[in-house]
Design an enzyme around this catalytic site. Sequence first.
Site, PDB file in Angstrom:
ATOM      1  N   ALA A   1      40.513  82.837  25.667  1.00 47.15           N
ATOM      2  CA  ALA A   1      39.316  82.156  26.157  1.00 47.15           C
ATOM      3  C   ALA A   1      38.028  82.750  25.597  1.00 47.15           C
ATOM      4  CB  ALA A   1      39.232  82.161  27.680  1.00 47.15           C
ATOM      5  N   GLY A   2      37.093  81.862  25.339  1.00 50.64           N
ATOM      6  CA  GLY A   2      35.738  82.256  24.965  1.00 50.64           C
ATOM      7  C   GLY A   2      35.443  82.314  23.488  1.00 50.64           C
TER       8      GLY A   2
ATOM      9  N   GLY B   1      35.759  78.088  27.295  1.00 55.63           N
ATOM     10  CA  GLY B   1      34.990  76.997  26.737  1.00 55.63           C
ATOM     11  C   GLY B   1      33.569  77.322  26.320  1.00 55.63           C
TER      12      GLY B   1
ATOM     13  N   LYS C   1      52.036  80.541  31.083  1.00 50.15           N
ATOM     14  CA  LYS C   1      50.690  81.110  31.026  1.00 50.15           C
ATOM     15  C   LYS C   1      50.117  81.008  32.436  1.00 50.15           C
ATOM     16  CE  LYS C   1      46.020  80.554  29.302  1.00 50.15           C
ATOM     17  NZ  LYS C   1      45.036  79.618  28.693  1.00 50.15           N
TER      18      LYS C   1
ATOM     19  N   ASN D   1      41.456  76.827  22.340  1.00 52.99           N
ATOM     20  CA  ASN D   1      41.635  75.380  22.326  1.00 52.99           C
ATOM     21  C   ASN D   1      40.339  74.669  21.924  1.00 52.99           C
ATOM     22  OD1 ASN D   1      43.060  72.975  24.725  1.00 52.99           O
ATOM     23  ND2 ASN D   1      42.207  72.656  22.731  1.00 52.99           N
ATOM     24  N   THR D   2      39.283  74.881  22.731  1.00 54.23           N
ATOM     25  CA  THR D   2      38.042  74.129  22.553  1.00 54.23           C
ATOM     26  C   THR D   2      37.447  74.295  21.161  1.00 54.23           C
ATOM     27  OG1 THR D   2      37.605  74.501  24.904  1.00 54.23           O
ATOM     28  CG2 THR D   2      35.791  73.656  23.580  1.00 54.23           C
TER      29      THR D   2
END
Length: 267
Positions: free
Chosen positions: A192-193, A165, A104, A214-215
Amino acid sequence: MMEHTINIAGETINGRLWLGTSMYPSPEVMRDSLQAGKPGFVTLSLRRQTAQQVADNGHWQYVQEFVEQSGCKILPNTAGCHTADEAILLSNMARELFKTDWIKLEVIGDDYTLQPHTTQLVKAAETLVQQGFKVLPYCTDDLVLCKELLAVGCPAVMPWGAPIGTGKGLLNRHQLTTLRERLSDAVLIIDAGLGKPSQAMDAMELGFDAVLLNTAVAKAHDPVLMARAFYEAVNAGRLAYKAGMMQERQAASASTPTLGMPFWHQN
């Protein structure tokens, strides 16, 4: 189900939800979240691991066991890199350490927004493809940038939905829809996001092939339950996209036809 798998660079990825492995309350919670989310890829940051830690700590052991048991793949990332040369070096270290050609690719151009450095990203991607890597680049939703990354040999591109995040979801639906329409044959992953399962479903309903996050799971009050929620949302969104959704209308349209209705309901 075949709809839950995806082919990239000639390999079958057994899941359209991809999960990161950082920020969980404990390695055990991470392990249970991975089992609940059934990801096709799990991401790892080389910069958060030393060679000794990768060999010995519980975090790596749980990831390794999950990968072996589930058939998912490891996706090392180059988080924290700011130049092409730095990302290329870290990618080669990751290939040696994790025994995989998947990477990645992240090359950050702005520390406040964590926005990718577009020129350095393309430069790094081109070199890594030539070195035999299967490069999955984290990028913005810029159409020209995505086309450049595909042109240098990336088997997929991973535009952000929002800055890493933030949990804001798909900030630019128009641009993301344009990407799907203009790059109709490309593999597109939202990276992301995303903060809610409904946002992941939204991305899949737009026609994106997978989502990486992830977050949203790691920082949930119940990460394991949240991982299950994202798994269900991603699969539902994919099925809805394949089924073909009705077109929106400005005017109401009765779902029950007049023909066959009782006479007192007819005009």
